[in-house]
Enzyme design. Sequence first.
Site, PDB file in Angstrom:
ATOM      1  CG  HIS A  24      -0.737   0.537   9.068  1.00 37.62           C
ATOM      2  ND1 HIS A  24      -0.992   1.342   7.988  1.00 37.62           N
ATOM      3  CD2 HIS A  24      -1.389  -0.628   8.795  1.00 37.62           C
ATOM      4  CE1 HIS A  24      -1.744   0.707   7.110  1.00 37.62           C
ATOM      5  NE2 HIS A  24      -1.992  -0.511   7.576  1.00 37.62           N
ATOM      6  CG  HIS A 204      -6.382   0.780   6.231  1.00 39.51           C
ATOM      7  ND1 HIS A 204      -6.375   0.631   7.579  1.00 39.51           N
ATOM      8  CD2 HIS A 204      -5.461  -0.103   5.741  1.00 39.51           C
ATOM      9  CE1 HIS A 204      -5.483  -0.307   7.903  1.00 39.51           C
ATOM     10  NE2 HIS A 204      -4.916  -0.764   6.810  1.00 39.51           N
ATOM     11  CD  GLU A 207      -3.785  -0.538   1.104  1.00 44.35           C
ATOM     12  OE1 GLU A 207      -4.901  -0.610   1.661  1.00 44.35           O
ATOM     13  OE2 GLU A 207      -2.944  -1.486   1.131  1.00 44.35           O
TER      14      GLU A 207
HETATM   15  N1  ADE Z   1      -6.031  -5.635   5.967  1.00 43.52           N
HETATM   16  C1  ADE Z   1      -4.800  -6.116   6.153  1.00 43.52           C
HETATM   17  N2  ADE Z   1      -3.923  -5.412   5.430  1.00 43.52           N
HETATM   18  C2  ADE Z   1      -4.611  -4.454   4.777  1.00 43.52           C
HETATM   19  C3  ADE Z   1      -4.258  -3.423   3.883  1.00 43.52           C
HETATM   20  N3  ADE Z   1      -3.002  -3.224   3.486  1.00 43.52           N
HETATM   21  N4  ADE Z   1      -5.237  -2.640   3.402  1.00 43.52           N
HETATM   22  C4  ADE Z   1      -6.493  -2.832   3.764  1.00 43.52           C
HETATM   23  N5  ADE Z   1      -6.878  -3.799   4.599  1.00 43.52           N
HETATM   24  C5  ADE Z   1      -5.933  -4.601   5.110  1.00 43.52           C
HETATM   25 ZN    ZN Z   2      -3.161  -1.930   6.732  1.00 40.33          ZN
END
Ligand code: ADE
Ligand code: ZN
Length: 346
Positions: A24, A204, A207
Amino acid sequence: MNFEAIAAAQLPELLCAMPKTELHMHIEGSLEPELIFELAKRNHVRLNYASVEELRSAYAFTDLQSFLDIYYAGASVLQQPQDFYDMAWAYFLRAKADNVVHAEIFFDPQSHTERKVSMRTVITGLHEACVDAEKKLGISSSLILCFLRHLSEESAFETLEQAIPFQDLFIGVGLDSSERGHPPEKFERVFKRARQLGLKVVAHAGEEGPPAYIWNALNLLQAERIDHGVQAIHDPALMKRLAEERIPLTVCPLSNLKLCVFPDLAQHNLGVMLEQGVCVMLNSDDPAYFGGYLNENFLQTFTALNLNASHAYQLAANSFEAAFVPQERKQVWRNQLDVCFHHFGA
Ligand code: ADE
Ligand code: ZN
């Protein structure tokens, strides 16, 4: 493995020395300010910052969006295949120093094609660096094309079609950018098409967004790995599924810290995830922006959470398990990991 034989004082050296994969890492997020300025000069791009120092001092983020605004501005200096090559090569040199044996690298083509930089330029520049990384550094790698979720489904479809001629140069698709308000279901049909093309699928999720986004990434997109996924902790049924099905989470502690997902590293839930049997592994996400490459993530997280050699072994083993490579390769890395731990007295 006798983990107790490894003294706490040896742990930092072990963390740095052990073989590991990185799954990642957004290649545009490895663009250091010095290289941004060099490429801006090369391509006659005007930056809104007077110096490297001024740019770096703007790296004070309050959430994901505040980071993304600067990240896309930084990526605007990339124009020629050589620029993409140079960016990726710089990452591979850092990865080598961190004993990364294999990297699966995200790239965001829409942030370039929107500026009239072609898909060919992006993919061939990155691919050449991947070839050289194997040849000159012994690091294997693959590319994963990410769709920007703040853009439309139509744009994602168009991007996938543009990438099909280069399909042998990337292994899968992912989903990144602004999470809140852009749930996985927005891209269900694009991901279905990607799967039909034989591509791997990651996303993703969780988060900043809720556990429901993780469920939908799994159920609707059929994601094989979840990037971040730390919000799963709020949903016991989801934690149970992740653990039982060994669905990998590619966790990025320094990113979570810099984007205020956790108030400090000591409150990160990595340790709990590990204890509950979830296949978590560590990554740097956007190392040029978040204060450290992979080993720095290991070092700071182990200190903050008081983790030990057994956790280190599990994280490295998980990083092999989660990689999109044949089982035999994973076994080779696992043997290298055992040799490394034996060397440290385990
Ligand atoms: N693009 C680059 N880093 C990211 C992240 N942490 N979350 C979502 N999109 C991203
Ligand atoms: Zn990311």
